[in-house]
Scaffold this motif. Structure first.
Motif, PDB file in Angstrom:
ATOM      1  N   HIS A 155      41.603  34.681  30.034  1.00  0.00           N
ATOM      2  CA  HIS A 155      41.927  36.042  29.573  1.00  0.00           C
ATOM      3  C   HIS A 155      43.159  36.019  28.676  1.00  0.00           C
ATOM      4  O   HIS A 155      43.201  36.663  27.620  1.00  0.00           O
ATOM      5  CB  HIS A 155      42.173  36.962  30.765  1.00  0.00           C
ATOM      6  CG  HIS A 155      42.837  38.245  30.376  1.00  0.00           C
ATOM      7  ND1 HIS A 155      42.164  39.254  29.721  1.00  0.00           N
ATOM      8  CD2 HIS A 155      44.123  38.667  30.496  1.00  0.00           C
ATOM      9  CE1 HIS A 155      43.009  40.244  29.469  1.00  0.00           C
ATOM     10  NE2 HIS A 155      44.195  39.912  29.925  1.00  0.00           N
ATOM     11  N   ARG A 156      44.164  35.264  29.084  1.00  0.00           N
ATOM     12  CA  ARG A 156      45.409  35.258  28.310  1.00  0.00           C
ATOM     13  C   ARG A 156      45.187  34.669  26.916  1.00  0.00           C
ATOM     14  O   ARG A 156      45.771  35.116  25.945  1.00  0.00           O
ATOM     15  CB  ARG A 156      46.498  34.486  29.060  1.00  0.00           C
ATOM     16  CG  ARG A 156      46.826  35.169  30.398  1.00  0.00           C
ATOM     17  CD  ARG A 156      48.160  34.778  30.913  1.00  0.00           C
ATOM     18  NE  ARG A 156      49.214  35.336  30.083  1.00  0.00           N
ATOM     19  CZ  ARG A 156      50.489  35.014  30.181  1.00  0.00           C
ATOM     20  NH1 ARG A 156      50.864  34.129  31.080  1.00  0.00           N
ATOM     21  NH2 ARG A 156      51.398  35.553  29.398  1.00  0.00           N
ATOM     22  N   LYS A 157      44.296  33.658  26.850  1.00  0.00           N
ATOM     23  CA  LYS A 157      44.017  33.041  25.539  1.00  0.00           C
ATOM     24  C   LYS A 157      43.181  33.940  24.648  1.00  0.00           C
ATOM     25  O   LYS A 157      43.359  33.959  23.443  1.00  0.00           O
ATOM     26  CB  LYS A 157      43.244  31.726  25.763  1.00  0.00           C
ATOM     27  CG  LYS A 157      44.148  30.549  26.048  1.00  0.00           C
ATOM     28  CD  LYS A 157      43.331  29.273  26.058  1.00  0.00           C
ATOM     29  CE  LYS A 157      43.875  28.323  27.105  1.00  0.00           C
ATOM     30  NZ  LYS A 157      42.876  27.585  27.808  1.00  0.00           N
ATOM     31  N   VAL A 162      36.876  38.765  31.495  1.00  0.00           N
ATOM     32  CA  VAL A 162      36.324  37.436  31.800  1.00  0.00           C
ATOM     33  C   VAL A 162      35.481  37.506  33.074  1.00  0.00           C
ATOM     34  O   VAL A 162      35.878  38.157  34.049  1.00  0.00           O
ATOM     35  CB  VAL A 162      37.461  36.392  32.008  1.00  0.00           C
ATOM     36  CG1 VAL A 162      36.887  34.986  32.150  1.00  0.00           C
ATOM     37  CG2 VAL A 162      38.467  36.429  30.864  1.00  0.00           C
ATOM     38  N   ILE A 163      34.338  36.846  33.037  1.00  0.00           N
ATOM     39  CA  ILE A 163      33.442  36.812  34.198  1.00  0.00           C
ATOM     40  C   ILE A 163      33.244  35.347  34.589  1.00  0.00           C
ATOM     41  O   ILE A 163      32.996  34.508  33.724  1.00  0.00           O
ATOM     42  CB  ILE A 163      32.060  37.393  33.818  1.00  0.00           C
ATOM     43  CG1 ILE A 163      32.199  38.788  33.218  1.00  0.00           C
ATOM     44  CG2 ILE A 163      31.122  37.396  35.003  1.00  0.00           C
ATOM     45  CD1 ILE A 163      30.892  39.305  32.628  1.00  0.00           C
ATOM     46  N   ALA A 164      33.345  35.064  35.894  1.00  0.00           N
ATOM     47  CA  ALA A 164      33.082  33.697  36.360  1.00  0.00           C
ATOM     48  C   ALA A 164      31.578  33.481  36.443  1.00  0.00           C
ATOM     49  O   ALA A 164      30.863  34.325  36.988  1.00  0.00           O
ATOM     50  CB  ALA A 164      33.703  33.492  37.739  1.00  0.00           C
ATOM     51  N   VAL A 165      31.105  32.398  35.874  1.00  0.00           N
ATOM     52  CA  VAL A 165      29.664  32.110  35.939  1.00  0.00           C
ATOM     53  C   VAL A 165      29.411  30.656  36.331  1.00  0.00           C
ATOM     54  O   VAL A 165      30.278  29.793  36.174  1.00  0.00           O
ATOM     55  CB  VAL A 165      28.943  32.379  34.589  1.00  0.00           C
ATOM     56  CG1 VAL A 165      28.968  33.850  34.229  1.00  0.00           C
ATOM     57  CG2 VAL A 165      29.506  31.535  33.466  1.00  0.00           C
ATOM     58  N   ARG A 166      28.214  30.441  36.838  1.00  0.00           N
ATOM     59  CA  ARG A 166      27.746  29.086  37.153  1.00  0.00           C
ATOM     60  C   ARG A 166      26.257  29.023  36.863  1.00  0.00           C
ATOM     61  O   ARG A 166      25.557  30.021  37.028  1.00  0.00           O
ATOM     62  CB  ARG A 166      28.030  28.782  38.617  1.00  0.00           C
ATOM     63  CG  ARG A 166      27.543  27.422  39.035  1.00  0.00           C
ATOM     64  CD  ARG A 166      28.430  26.788  40.067  1.00  0.00           C
ATOM     65  NE  ARG A 166      29.685  26.285  39.520  1.00  0.00           N
ATOM     66  CZ  ARG A 166      30.600  25.614  40.228  1.00  0.00           C
ATOM     67  NH1 ARG A 166      30.382  25.395  41.507  1.00  0.00           N
ATOM     68  NH2 ARG A 166      31.709  25.181  39.675  1.00  0.00           N
ATOM     69  N   TYR A 213      36.398  38.186  38.464  1.00  0.00           N
ATOM     70  CA  TYR A 213      36.392  38.872  37.174  1.00  0.00           C
ATOM     71  C   TYR A 213      37.832  39.159  36.753  1.00  0.00           C
ATOM     72  O   TYR A 213      38.697  39.363  37.609  1.00  0.00           O
ATOM     73  CB  TYR A 213      35.739  40.252  37.278  1.00  0.00           C
ATOM     74  CG  TYR A 213      34.371  40.312  37.923  1.00  0.00           C
ATOM     75  CD1 TYR A 213      33.223  40.445  37.142  1.00  0.00           C
ATOM     76  CD2 TYR A 213      34.223  40.283  39.310  1.00  0.00           C
ATOM     77  CE1 TYR A 213      31.969  40.541  37.726  1.00  0.00           C
ATOM     78  CE2 TYR A 213      32.970  40.370  39.900  1.00  0.00           C
ATOM     79  CZ  TYR A 213      31.838  40.500  39.108  1.00  0.00           C
ATOM     80  OH  TYR A 213      30.601  40.596  39.689  1.00  0.00           O
ATOM     81  N   ILE A 214      38.062  39.226  35.432  1.00  0.00           N
ATOM     82  CA  ILE A 214      39.263  39.883  34.897  1.00  0.00           C
ATOM     83  C   ILE A 214      38.733  41.059  34.072  1.00  0.00           C
ATOM     84  O   ILE A 214      37.934  40.858  33.149  1.00  0.00           O
ATOM     85  CB  ILE A 214      40.095  38.955  33.972  1.00  0.00           C
ATOM     86  CG1 ILE A 214      40.450  37.626  34.666  1.00  0.00           C
ATOM     87  CG2 ILE A 214      41.352  39.689  33.480  1.00  0.00           C
ATOM     88  CD1 ILE A 214      41.353  37.745  35.862  1.00  0.00           C
ATOM     89  N   LEU A 215      39.151  42.252  34.443  1.00  0.00           N
ATOM     90  CA  LEU A 215      38.638  43.444  33.762  1.00  0.00           C
ATOM     91  C   LEU A 215      39.746  44.086  32.943  1.00  0.00           C
ATOM     92  O   LEU A 215      40.811  44.422  33.479  1.00  0.00           O
ATOM     93  CB  LEU A 215      38.121  44.463  34.789  1.00  0.00           C
ATOM     94  CG  LEU A 215      37.057  43.954  35.760  1.00  0.00           C
ATOM     95  CD1 LEU A 215      36.662  45.078  36.719  1.00  0.00           C
ATOM     96  CD2 LEU A 215      35.830  43.443  35.002  1.00  0.00           C
ATOM     97  N   ALA A 216      39.484  44.247  31.659  1.00  0.00           N
ATOM     98  CA  ALA A 216      40.438  44.947  30.785  1.00  0.00           C
ATOM     99  C   ALA A 216      40.193  46.458  30.918  1.00  0.00           C
ATOM    100  O   ALA A 216      39.129  46.879  31.389  1.00  0.00           O
ATOM    101  CB  ALA A 216      40.247  44.457  29.354  1.00  0.00           C
ATOM    102  N   VAL A 249      33.996  40.265  25.788  1.00  0.00           N
ATOM    103  CA  VAL A 249      33.743  39.824  27.168  1.00  0.00           C
ATOM    104  C   VAL A 249      33.313  38.362  27.094  1.00  0.00           C
ATOM    105  O   VAL A 249      32.436  38.021  26.301  1.00  0.00           O
ATOM    106  CB  VAL A 249      32.616  40.656  27.828  1.00  0.00           C
ATOM    107  CG1 VAL A 249      32.355  40.161  29.249  1.00  0.00           C
ATOM    108  CG2 VAL A 249      32.962  42.148  27.835  1.00  0.00           C
ATOM    109  N   VAL A 250      33.956  37.526  27.883  1.00  0.00           N
ATOM    110  CA  VAL A 250      33.556  36.115  27.901  1.00  0.00           C
ATOM    111  C   VAL A 250      33.181  35.702  29.317  1.00  0.00           C
ATOM    112  O   VAL A 250      33.624  36.315  30.296  1.00  0.00           O
ATOM    113  CB  VAL A 250      34.662  35.170  27.341  1.00  0.00           C
ATOM    114  CG1 VAL A 250      34.994  35.496  25.904  1.00  0.00           C
ATOM    115  CG2 VAL A 250      35.923  35.199  28.213  1.00  0.00           C
ATOM    116  N   ALA A 251      32.334  34.681  29.377  1.00  0.00           N
ATOM    117  CA  ALA A 251      31.939  34.105  30.666  1.00  0.00           C
ATOM    118  C   ALA A 251      32.594  32.737  30.757  1.00  0.00           C
ATOM    119  O   ALA A 251      32.575  31.977  29.795  1.00  0.00           O
ATOM    120  CB  ALA A 251      30.424  33.967  30.729  1.00  0.00           C
ATOM    121  N   LEU A 252      33.177  32.444  31.897  1.00  0.00           N
ATOM    122  CA  LEU A 252      33.836  31.146  32.079  1.00  0.00           C
ATOM    123  C   LEU A 252      33.069  30.332  33.114  1.00  0.00           C
ATOM    124  O   LEU A 252      32.899  30.773  34.258  1.00  0.00           O
ATOM    125  CB  LEU A 252      35.279  31.340  32.562  1.00  0.00           C
ATOM    126  CG  LEU A 252      36.000  30.034  32.917  1.00  0.00           C
ATOM    127  CD1 LEU A 252      36.345  29.235  31.658  1.00  0.00           C
ATOM    128  CD2 LEU A 252      37.264  30.305  33.725  1.00  0.00           C
TER     129      LEU A 252
END
Ligand code: G1P
Length: 305
Positions: A155-157, A162-166, A213-216, A249-252
């Protein structure tokens, strides 16, 4: 590169009725079910602290008193153990006690069980204007670098939610939210679409959302408007879906061991796996498991475990 501000707050939706675990959850929060000897929710709080979170917001409902008591001091128990010179047990208590010295724990009531999105929305005024983390205590993630810390760094970058995914085999994905992605930068993927619990056979990808999750702030604005979706509940996935195209929105694809403790088989597996990692327990369990394998009808090999 300018970094987005640090994420200071984390919401723990913990108001669910835990119906998958009845009858044990009739009078006990599912978040207090133990993984070996520690309640599931404690793993999440430890992860939040290790990720730099300063304020934990527990969204609770009726019958969740045990969570509040767990993170509070028990002077009676301390006194009892002190009198008997049980310093090892006092040490265990002080470790739990210390968690609430490292982070402020706030409680807010979700008055009706209207879904995960609604639980997160309940905490909106406590996080106003800040990106904040959400952790689902059912999803226990353990590893060298805390999963939430990996999300916060992403998120900071990027400044994105950001959503955690696998990745999972598509046959196993229907019980999760699923994201569709486009461009990637290493383990970070740009999210272009997402759906909550797709019908079997319609899974749009193999990337399942796991409970970090990180939610803006724009996601909270959408939580104000979103209608009930899958399971007739207000879904967090749907609110995030609504910001796509307007807010990044990104998935990590995070690193770490994932334990799904939200179902009875997953919960039993997690207990077994974590017990096998614990010195002193492993030695007790190995002969027991060997005996079980040899004597259980229908068991063919070790892999069956
Ligand atoms: C929730 C989310 C879902 C996510 C899952 C991860 O579902 O709605 O998108 O994949 O957590 O555990 P639940 O398990 O609450 O049904």
């Amino acid at each position: 590169m300018t970094l987005a501000p640090a994420v200071r707050k984390a919401i723990f939706p913990a108001a669910g009725l835990g119906t998958r675990f009845l009858p044990v959850t009739k009078a006990q929060p599912k978040e207090m079910l133990p993984l070996v000897d520690k309640p599931t929710i404690q793993y999440g709080v430890e992860e939040a602290i290790a990720s730099g979170i300063e304020q934990v917001i527990m969204v609770t409902g009726g019958g969740k008193r045990a969570i509040v008591d767990h993170f509070d001091r028990s002077l009676e128990l301390e006194h009892y153990l002190e009198e008997r010179g049980k310093s090892d047990l006092l040490h265990i208590l002080s470790e739990v006690d210390d968690l609430s010295n490292q982070v402020d724990i706030l409680y807010i009531q979700q008055k009706e069980p209207l879904g995960l999105g609604h639980a997160v929305w309940t905490a909106r005024r406590l996080v106003e204007g800040e990106a904040c983390a959400v952790l689902l205590a059912d999803d226990v993630i353990l590893g060298e670098e805390p999963c939430l810390k990996q999300l916060i760094d992403a998120h900071r970058k990027t400044g994105a939610s950001v959503i955690a995914v696998r990745r999972f085999p598509r046959s196993e994905i229907a019980r999760y939210g699923v994201v569709v992605t486009n461009g990637s930068n290493g383990r970070i993927h740009e999210v272009t679409d997402m759906v909550e619990k797709p019908e079997p056979g319609t899974e749009p990808s193999d990337l399942a959302i796991l409970g970090r999750y990180i939610l803006a702030p724009p996601v909270f604005e959408e939580l104000d408007r979103v209608e009930p979706g899958s399971g007739k509940e207000i879904q967090l996935t749907d609110a995030i879906h609504r910001v796509l195209g307007q807010h990044p929105v990104v998935a990590l694809e995070f690193e770490g061991d994932y334990y799904d403790t939200g179902t009875v088989p997953g919960y039993l597996r997690a207990n077994l796996m974590l017990a096998m990692k614990r010195e002193g327990l492993r030695e007790e369990l190995i002969p027991l498991l060997q005996e079980l394998l040899e004597t259980s009808p229908g068991s063919r090999s070790r892999r069956a475990l």
